[in-house]
Design an enzyme around this catalytic site. Structure first.
Site, PDB file in Angstrom:
ATOM      1  N   GLU A   1      24.306 -34.385 -19.270  1.00  0.00           N
ATOM      2  CA  GLU A   1      24.714 -35.572 -18.507  1.00  0.00           C
ATOM      3  C   GLU A   1      26.142 -36.023 -18.794  1.00  0.00           C
ATOM      4  OE1 GLU A   1      21.650 -38.620 -18.555  1.00  0.00           O
ATOM      5  OE2 GLU A   1      20.174 -37.239 -17.741  1.00  0.00           O
TER       6      GLU A   1
ATOM      7  N   GLU B   1      15.730 -31.887 -16.395  1.00  0.00           N
ATOM      8  CA  GLU B   1      14.927 -33.051 -16.794  1.00  0.00           C
ATOM      9  C   GLU B   1      14.370 -33.690 -15.534  1.00  0.00           C
ATOM     10  OE1 GLU B   1      16.934 -36.065 -19.075  1.00  0.00           O
ATOM     11  OE2 GLU B   1      17.822 -34.604 -20.437  1.00  0.00           O
TER      12      GLU B   1
END
Lengths: 499, 499, 499, 499
Positions: B160, B279
């Protein structure tokens, strides 16, 4: 059956819940096997019995007794290799032997009559001295290995001598002789051992109990326990491998138990002597198809609620399905005696025993009993068992006196019935695989556990109101316990459900 | 939602059920702990994932990277004691690492910014050579220990970077540099390794994916996988320790996934490159109370039925509740990411994954999908999953083409809903004990398994008719399989029920 | 025996080390028992055999064959409850059945003759059709349960028909009939099954082998394997429960094996047919006291170095001490056949097998064999086994060609001899407890493992020089492997020893 | 050292063998890890300690203490998730916490000074009320969970406050304040708790003990135990990661312990107060290479023979090698404190503790002690330990008074020395693999167990004569026990050896 139960404050009802005192087993030689031990471990982990009783201690597969000739003289030797292996495992699994003395070693027997597929010899000894020597040698060996706790292991002389198959000609006088010789030998060795008999089943039971006690009285023997068996079905119809029974009226069976109690108490000398039901079940055959059903579980729930009324102890026949009296089981479910089927599949009846054990752990103070329920109380709250034998589903309302608790009470139910916990049905629906593979066993097992549900019961006016639904052939265990509500900072259960 | 499902013969529907490809985990250092390994073993035994992906491979608790001075010179050494311990266990549990390269070792970092309670350093390396040396040394070490299979373990660069908390200033160009340096170093070492990125979450995702691929194109890099994340809730309200979210419309979220697919496919060079959702979950916080509910299970059932449409692979975040990003959990149920709560209590969502795995094992040929169901076919018969997101209970009728079978079909259902499989409720009803003792954990666990039921379905006119009830927030798995009825001689199931 | 061994570069010696192909077992019914499975697990974990062969597959304790009457007609049914339980466990322990077809089910037998304490019926079938039906039904059942791998499980027809105790009157023609009927039935069912015989022991062996092959030739049968047994002691003296043997000269016994090989090869049709020694040991009785000694281990070391010269495969009789042919063992050590005594105490002979398995794992290229040693080579270096049968202790020097390695070579020895690994002696010194308690078993076990020692061997002139001391009745396994010295920064082993 | 030992009848020597009272551990947070628990299980299974003591109970990885703001007010909350997980496991492994209160939670600390790689904060609390509240809340929580046994768990205030690294500026007065506040708070809560201090190591120890007791006397405090540490090496030389020490003269170290005893006893009020050595070992660093050697085992054998003379209890630092005070271990053997290395490899020192535990189990009546031996007596016979610190090998003769026994005595020796039980050497010879794979670990482990040998000792003139060889840095445990010879019928051990 379904009128509302209303408990008054300070009610107290007698209730002898001795569910975990003892459990039955297939012949002791089977305790060498892995499947047997696996099932026993399962039962001990989940329920936990104190004693285990089975036949065949002196049978030739356990291989204790041997004769040989040396220098032209006949001599005797004992081999405890298997016995120690078996009893070591029992101790490891935290269960102790309830020593049933029998059957006859082939070499010691006076005849060739045998019982069962596994051929237990059921004739008197050719010489009673050989028998009592063997018994005393065994007790000495056990004390040497396991210590003084052996003194507390109950001893029972033979099994069902009132049946000709189990004792040559069902010869009563010969049994009394066996009892006397055995009793006296043991008490002479150490009077602290507890010795009981006559281990009979329901055939001519009154006659045998009466005769046995008269004999004891005449001989000055004081048995520590009076023992008998208790089965509750009519004579079966055999079709192929299987036995189809009709259940008997339970009142009649309880009356029969009471009559034994009455006979014992009619003797001044034996009044109050503990009675041990050293075997009980519904069907008395290892192919009794009822054993695997939910009906069996419900019927036993009533039995367990009352059998302690006239008997100090009782022992379900048997814990598991490793059993060979009528041969090796032909199929996974086959009407075996066990609470547990092969592969550790708990049958519905298993949960009846588990629930009574949970009840015992919860509390010993009984506040209610009727034909379909029993309720106990403790500091924690209330616990109870409800069952439904062959009736349509109904709902039972219960009103219990409580001290109001701001956080309410936790109400847990564990339900076993034909819809939610019925491994036999799943196996049938699978096609009745005789030898399921592991995946099938696991699937069946996944349908063999109670449905567990909960609620918070709020109280007003010092009363808790419960409603419990009991389906046909269902058994429901419940607990109502004080609740302490300790939510974490910011946690809101009701809100968590919404998103 | 509840119109009848009618399947025609030879129907075939595309369906990419890759449920067991990968699963997420708390930081790798937690894989040293016993509770973590116990939960992972439970998940692997029941479901079985191929890969596991988590943060913190290079963080200081795993302790790989160390600098020291010798003879006045700064030197580097690597310590694989903990890494090997962790990966050895993964292999033992039959799961392989999906190597997420990050975060930055303290001694290699260019800054002090950290993320999480456990303080992962999220700044670029002070020297990219130190970074790539460490990466290559690691891959060499892994090949030395685990052999050539390491070449197949997917590699992802960082996590991220589009969030400033996870990558210093969310600096896109700096991330691209990190990717390029890492990618080139690995491919130079051995071009067979599969390297992917940019591992972004939903913030400015289109901009990042577009920018990333333009950068790759300009630099002549061909990433093996494009990676991103997928969460499906609105911004939460935090109360005390907990986050309360509203679920987003699933169509909107699927559209967002499709748009990533479209961007990738808009590049000639990257068209068809696999996308890995490294995810996904509903809530993106480890205190997201929805995670523990039956609603979560039902919502994920829809996700799993469609997420494979535009993504090759996807990885639920996370398998268990051993997790420390926002500190140590305060209570048994706390909205943790896990499929499994502490003490190996399966949450409802666990069963959604289990059911999709069972579906995959049953067969790969899909015959039906709609917003609340998916059905597959194989030689054995049919299997399917039905779910109900926040609607009232309903019954779904299904008509399936079959070849008539004289013994009928075995119909199994496994039901998870708020009434029959709701450990969160039981825990709440117990008073929400933060640190349950063993008995409480066991009780909660006993309410955390599906209700398994069965029936025999008889067929006529080459059709099987099923009716499946799906309660609010329920998920139901079913199988309809050819039945071979092999009753033992004399066994009569119907008669056995009567006594 | 102790001249220096000097290996030249590129030496290559034939050596068929098939140590792990098969191992013997007590009757299959014993495989239901926990002690048996515990010992087998131990053996499989430490050594790992591919097949297991034992008697009693069709004996009544496994309970496969049953007759019953229905509507006045005699019918047959098979019960695989125990068989599946046994074979499921074998598969779980990663070992497969070597199917010895025998003995005769009581209900199928033509006579009442039995062998052993456990009464295996050793008469021909009353009807060969019943026999072949049972065999084929079994093979079909096994394929249904275990799949196509069953085709590879070797099949042997009966056991030691050349002894009158094992086959009624040792009637050769009747055996040939049994073989032919069985062989043809199986090959007709599926010709891929591998069927062998005549499973004889050493009595009139030449006559039987010759006769058997002539019969096969005349009948046009091509057995897949020729099978026989191999024991190496003289007729024992029995004292009390025990047998005292003298070992035979091993050359004579090897000559006997060679003569079987020669007979087989004298038939054009059967030349090169694999010979399986389906049983071998020193003593052929389960009370043969030699089995528990270090001498047994040393003697077997020689056997294992040469038995593969004329036989494709061989199977030690037996893996464990759970065995009942002459009754239940009377004492922990009792001269049982097993490599392992009760309670998983490895006997010295266990290590001989373990060492040959380690040798096989190390490498298959043999560079040296003599009467007291065998040495193999692989990329890793060298491994070997040395033994000493009843001689005084000596030291063996060995010179091995190596490529010089700056870090030297790691030299490991594992020694089993009367001084360092002698559980029998410890048990004797304890007083020979027949039924040791757990603490005694653990103590004995602590004296039952090899002494493991190591050294670094430095090389010069491309030669490594070893010196290995071999005590009386000792067996020593060694490895000499390339060493990579990777000391951690600052670690100095020599200095660590000083303080 | 090797003069003959002659024991006279009825000799009785004082000897306080409290070897199993307590053992040390790395920071409590490490008790969450699987490797830690595996090593602890190994130690408990083989030795079995009563208590376990380590640092870090209040450190942030255990995560008990948290502050937060609500409605503008600073509040405190406690989190016992990890604490309960750790202590539950301890109880499961049958070991109890010896509660060392420390270090300081980050949020409660008055400063930022930390100790160790894992950064335990070593400053006083910012507010003593916060500290005592936390301590009392903990004790209440523990009683709620574990019951009244918690009252017996020893409590110690802080660790080594006499070192500036462990307590800010080693400020004695501040420590006394901490002790007083803590002591008074606990005793006010429940005076039955046992609270001790000052937990110092050897630096300025006399000054601290004297000062501490004067302070207690002045304040009217009566500590239940006086606690200190005991290490026996000189200041090390650090090379790379490792520390090389010289052992100190043991007499000097025992004198130092005696001086603490003398100071305590010089106070009328505190005379006879138990002293607990809450840490002891040879080297005081977790990279002290001596820890892994046989020398360490021999040196500790002397320590354990005498440390109980002036101290009621003592606790070896530490049971295992999971330890992070100076970072994560770089290599399998690294001079860690543990008795056990990673993968459950027992180090030689492990056996010293095991032997003292076996000695304690054997009997408590001491009959002999000198600088290299200790011997005890019981009804069973004699047991003893002999050791050799850095001398050449010698043989020790021992004469023991016995009652003659016709079957003789069983003489068992268990030997640990550089030749027969030296895992460090094997690892070195393997090349010192830092991260051994499983096969290497197993090989090393196979060289890490004592050599167990036996003999029968015959007695004449009521004396038993033993000869025990003790090699350099060896430790030998022996037992001489009455033997009951119970050979089975026909078994002749001597004859069995001949064939």
């Amino acid at each position: 059956m379904n009128e509302k139960i209303v408990i008054e404050l300070n009610t107290k009802i007698p209730f002898n819940n001795n569910v975990d005192f003892c459990v039955g087993t297939g012949r002791l030689g089977l305790a060498l096997t892995e499947e047997y031990l696996s099932e026993l471990k399962f039962v001990q982990d989940e329920i936990g019995f104190k004693y285990i009783r089975g036949h065949g201690l002196f049978s030739d597969d356990v291989a204790i007794y041997h004769e040989y000739e040396e220098d032209g003289v006949k001599k005797v030797e004992y081999n405890y290799t298997y016995l120690d292996r078996i009893f070591d495992k029992f101790i490891e699994l935290n269960i102790r032997p309830y020593l049933e003395l029998g059957f006859m070693p082939y070499e010691m027997a006076s005849g060739t009559q045998t019982v069962f597929y596994w051929k237990g010899n059921t004739t008197p000894p050719k010489d009673y001295k050989l028998w009592t020597d063997m018994v005393i040698a065994l007790l000495k060996h056990l004390r040497g290995r396991y210590g003084e706790e052996v003194l507390e292991w109950p001893i029972e002389v033979w099994n069902e001598p009132n049946l000709p198959g189990f004792w040559y000609k069902a010869d009563m006088q010969e049994y009394f002789k066996l009892f006397k010789e055995t009793f006296n030998a043991i008490k002479t060795y150490d009077s602290r051992f507890k010795v009981g008999g006559p281990a009979i089943c329901g055939v001519k039971d009154a006659e045998w109990i009466q005769g046995f006690l008269e004999f004891c009285k005449a001989e000055g023997l004081t048995p520590d326990n009076i023992t008998r068996h208790h089965y509750t079905v009519e004579f079966p119809e055999r079709v192929g491998h299987y036995d189809y029974h009709k259940l008997e009226d339970s009142e009649m069976r309880f009356d029969n138990l009471q009559s034994t109690r009455d006979i014992v108490d009619s003797f001044e000398e034996y009044k109050g002597t503990p009675i041990h039901i050293t075997e009980f079940s519904t069907s008395y055959t290892p192919k009794g198809v009822i054993h695997d059903t939910n009906l069996n579980a419900a019927y036993l729930a009533e039995q367990l609620s009352r059998i302690g009324d006239m008997n100090e102890a009782y022992s379900y026949w048997t814990f598991g399905d490793v059993f060979e009296e009528q041969g090796v089981p032909d199929s996974l479910f086959h009407g075996g005696f066990g609470m547990v089927a092969a592969g550790n599949i708990p049958k519905p009846a298993f949960w009846t025993f588990s629930f009574y054990k949970q009840l015992k752990n919860f509390g010993s103070e009984c506040v209610f009993r009727d034909k379909t329920s029993v309720i106990v109380k403790s500091e924690k709250g209330y616990a109870g068992i409800l069952w439904n034998i062959q009736s349509d589903a109904y709902t039972r309302d219960i009103e219990l006196p409580v001290e109001a608790n701001k956080d309410g009470f936790t109400f847990i139910t564990k339900t076993v019935d034909e819809e939610c916990c019925n491994p036999l049905k799943l196996w049938h629906d699978l096609g009745e695989p005789a030898y399921p593979v592991k995946e099938e066993t696991e699937l069946i097992k996944s349908a063999a556990y109670p449905l567990v549900q909960s609620a918070v019961v709020n109280t007003a006016n010092d009363k808790a109101e419960l409603s419990i639904s009991v389906k046909k052939n269902g058994v429901v265990y419940f607990e109502l316990s004080h609740r302490t509500f300790t939510p974490d900072r910011g946690y809101d259960y009701e809100r968590a459900l919404k998103a």
